[in-house]
Design a protein around this motif. Sequence first.
Motif, short mmCIF file in Angstrom:
data_model
loop_
_atom_site.label_atom_id
_atom_site.label_comp_id
_atom_site.label_asym_id
_atom_site.label_seq_id
_atom_site.Cartn_x
_atom_site.Cartn_y
_atom_site.Cartn_z
N LEU A 167 -27.27 -22.76 85.70
CA LEU A 167 -26.40 -22.94 84.72
C LEU A 167 -26.21 -21.90 83.47
O LEU A 167 -27.41 -20.64 83.09
N LEU A 168 -25.10 -21.27 83.32
CA LEU A 168 -24.82 -20.33 82.66
C LEU A 168 -24.86 -19.90 81.25
O LEU A 168 -23.62 -21.23 80.84
N LEU A 169 -24.88 -19.40 80.38
CA LEU A 169 -24.90 -19.35 79.20
C LEU A 169 -24.28 -17.92 78.82
O LEU A 169 -24.90 -17.00 78.66
N GLY A 170 -23.39 -18.39 77.97
CA GLY A 170 -21.66 -17.32 77.20
C GLY A 170 -22.89 -17.09 76.06
O GLY A 170 -22.75 -17.83 74.95
N PRO A 171 -23.80 -16.24 75.34
CA PRO A 171 -24.61 -16.04 74.20
C PRO A 171 -23.08 -15.93 72.33
O PRO A 171 -24.54 -16.43 71.89
N GLY A 173 -19.22 -16.95 71.14
CA GLY A 173 -17.88 -17.40 71.31
C GLY A 173 -16.94 -16.38 71.88
O GLY A 173 -16.11 -17.01 72.97
N GLU A 174 -17.37 -15.14 71.58
CA GLU A 174 -16.43 -14.43 72.02
C GLU A 174 -16.37 -14.27 73.92
O GLU A 174 -15.64 -13.75 74.58
N SER A 175 -17.69 -14.95 74.23
CA SER A 175 -18.04 -14.64 75.77
C SER A 175 -17.19 -16.04 76.67
O SER A 175 -17.18 -15.79 78.08
N GLU A 176 -16.56 -17.22 76.23
CA GLU A 176 -16.47 -18.37 76.27
C GLU A 176 -15.50 -17.77 77.59
O GLU A 176 -15.85 -18.34 78.25
N GLN A 177 -14.42 -17.47 77.06
CA GLN A 177 -13.22 -17.31 78.32
C GLN A 177 -13.95 -16.48 79.46
O GLN A 177 -13.13 -17.09 81.29
N TRP A 178 -14.99 -15.84 79.50
CA TRP A 178 -15.29 -14.81 80.64
C TRP A 178 -16.47 -15.70 80.89
O TRP A 178 -16.30 -15.86 82.78
N VAL A 179 -16.91 -16.00 80.55
CA VAL A 179 -18.36 -16.86 81.35
C VAL A 179 -17.14 -18.10 81.57
O VAL A 179 -18.03 -17.91 83.21
N LYS A 180 -16.60 -18.69 81.46
CA LYS A 180 -16.13 -19.97 82.37
C LYS A 180 -15.60 -18.92 83.52
O LYS A 180 -15.37 -19.50 84.16
N PHE A 186 -17.40 -20.29 91.50
CA PHE A 186 -18.31 -20.97 92.54
C PHE A 186 -18.98 -22.54 92.43
O PHE A 186 -19.45 -23.52 92.42
N GLY A 187 -17.96 -22.87 90.69
CA GLY A 187 -18.09 -23.95 89.74
C GLY A 187 -19.53 -24.14 89.52
O GLY A 187 -20.52 -25.28 89.90
N PHE A 188 -20.31 -22.81 88.74
CA PHE A 188 -21.35 -22.75 88.12
C PHE A 188 -20.99 -23.95 86.87
O PHE A 188 -20.06 -23.91 86.31
N ASP A 189 -22.49 -24.37 86.38
CA ASP A 189 -22.22 -24.81 84.87
C ASP A 189 -22.26 -23.76 84.46
O ASP A 189 -22.96 -22.91 84.60
N TYR A 190 -21.69 -24.51 83.22
CA TYR A 190 -22.17 -23.02 81.43
C TYR A 190 -21.19 -23.83 80.38
O TYR A 190 -21.45 -24.73 80.19
N ARG A 215 -34.50 -26.06 84.18
CA ARG A 215 -33.17 -25.26 84.82
C ARG A 215 -33.41 -23.60 85.15
O ARG A 215 -34.14 -23.45 84.07
N ASN A 216 -32.49 -23.14 85.98
CA ASN A 216 -32.34 -22.06 86.46
C ASN A 216 -31.27 -21.30 85.34
O ASN A 216 -30.01 -21.30 85.62
N ILE A 217 -31.66 -21.00 84.22
CA ILE A 217 -30.51 -20.04 83.10
C ILE A 217 -30.51 -18.73 83.60
O ILE A 217 -31.85 -17.64 83.57
N ILE A 218 -29.19 -18.79 83.12
CA ILE A 218 -28.69 -16.70 83.46
C ILE A 218 -27.63 -16.81 81.59
O ILE A 218 -26.86 -17.98 82.49
#
Length: 299
Positions: A167-171, A173-180, A186-190, A215-218
Motif C-alpha cells: 500500500l503506497l502512501l503519499g505524505p 496532497g502535492e504528492s498525489e499525482q506522483w504517487v498515483k 502495477f496496480g498498487f493500492d495507494y 499491510r506492507n506500507i511504503i
Amino acid sequence: LMSMTPTLLLSFSDYEQQAKALAVVCGIPYETVLLHRFPDGESQLTLPVNLAETVILCRSLDDPNHKLVELMLTAQSLRQHGVKRIILVAPYLCYMRQDKAFHPGEVVSQTIVGHFLADLFDAVITVDSHLHRISQLSEAIPLEQAINLTATQPMAEFIEAHFTTPLLLGPDGESEQWVKEIATHFGFDYAVAHKQRLGDHNVVVTLPENDYARRNIIIVDDVASTGKTLLEAAKKLMPYQPASVSVLVSHALFIEDAIAQLNAAGVKQIYSCDSIPHQTNSVSLANILAKALQGVLQQ
C-alpha cells in the motif's frame, strides 16, 4: 579539436559511480574532472586533454553552492577549448523551491539559477524536480531542451520486485499525482495523507481512512531533507499495526539524524533512487537518464 570521439561524458569524483553507469548504458567514453580545493575554498579543476564535440557533464546538485561555481568553470573552459555542445545531466536540481518572493526583498533564486544554467549549457536533464507554481522546467531554465524526468517507473519496478501487495502512501496532497502514477504501473493500492506545515521542522500529518492493519506500507516522496514529514506519517501509521512500514524517495538528503529517527519510529527499510549518493540508494536512474540523453543527442 584533437579528438577521436564525437561525445564524451564527464563527471566529478562525488558522482563517479552513477555517471560511469550512465556512460556504460549509452556507450559513451567517460572521464573524471580532477578537483582540488585550496585552503581558502577555491576550486582548481583539471579537464581531460582530449575533449569531444559534444560533452555531457553529469553531476547532482545537492550541496550546490561550490558545485555551481565548478560547473561554471568547467562549462566555460570546455567552450574555450572548442566544445560545440554541452549537456548537463543533474539528477537532483538545486534552487528550484524559491519560485516567488513570499516577503518583500526576498530573492527569487529559481529563475536566477535557471538563467545561469541556461547560459552555460545547451540542454539540461533532471529528475523529479520540485516545481510548485510552474508546470515546465523551461519556465525556470529557458532552454528548448530543459527536461524534467520522473523516476516513477523505476520506483514502481523496484516496489514490484521487492514487495507483495504493498500500500503506497503519499505524505501530502502535492504528492498525489506522483504517487498515483507510481501505483498505476502495477496496480498498487495507494492513499494520500494531508500535511500542514508549521515551520521548517514542524509538520502535522493526517491519514485518510484506510485499512492499514497488516499491510506492507511504503511511504513514497520525491525528496527527503529533514525527513520530518515521513517521520510524522510513520508515527501515525504505527497504531494500526501494519506488517511493515518502509520509505522510498527520489532524492535522499536525510540531514542530521533523520534516518535514526525513522528507524526508531519503526521504519525498517529506507530506499532511494541514486540521484544523490547515499547509503539508502537502491534504484538506479541510469536507464531513464540514458533514454532522455539519447533523445537529446539525436536532435
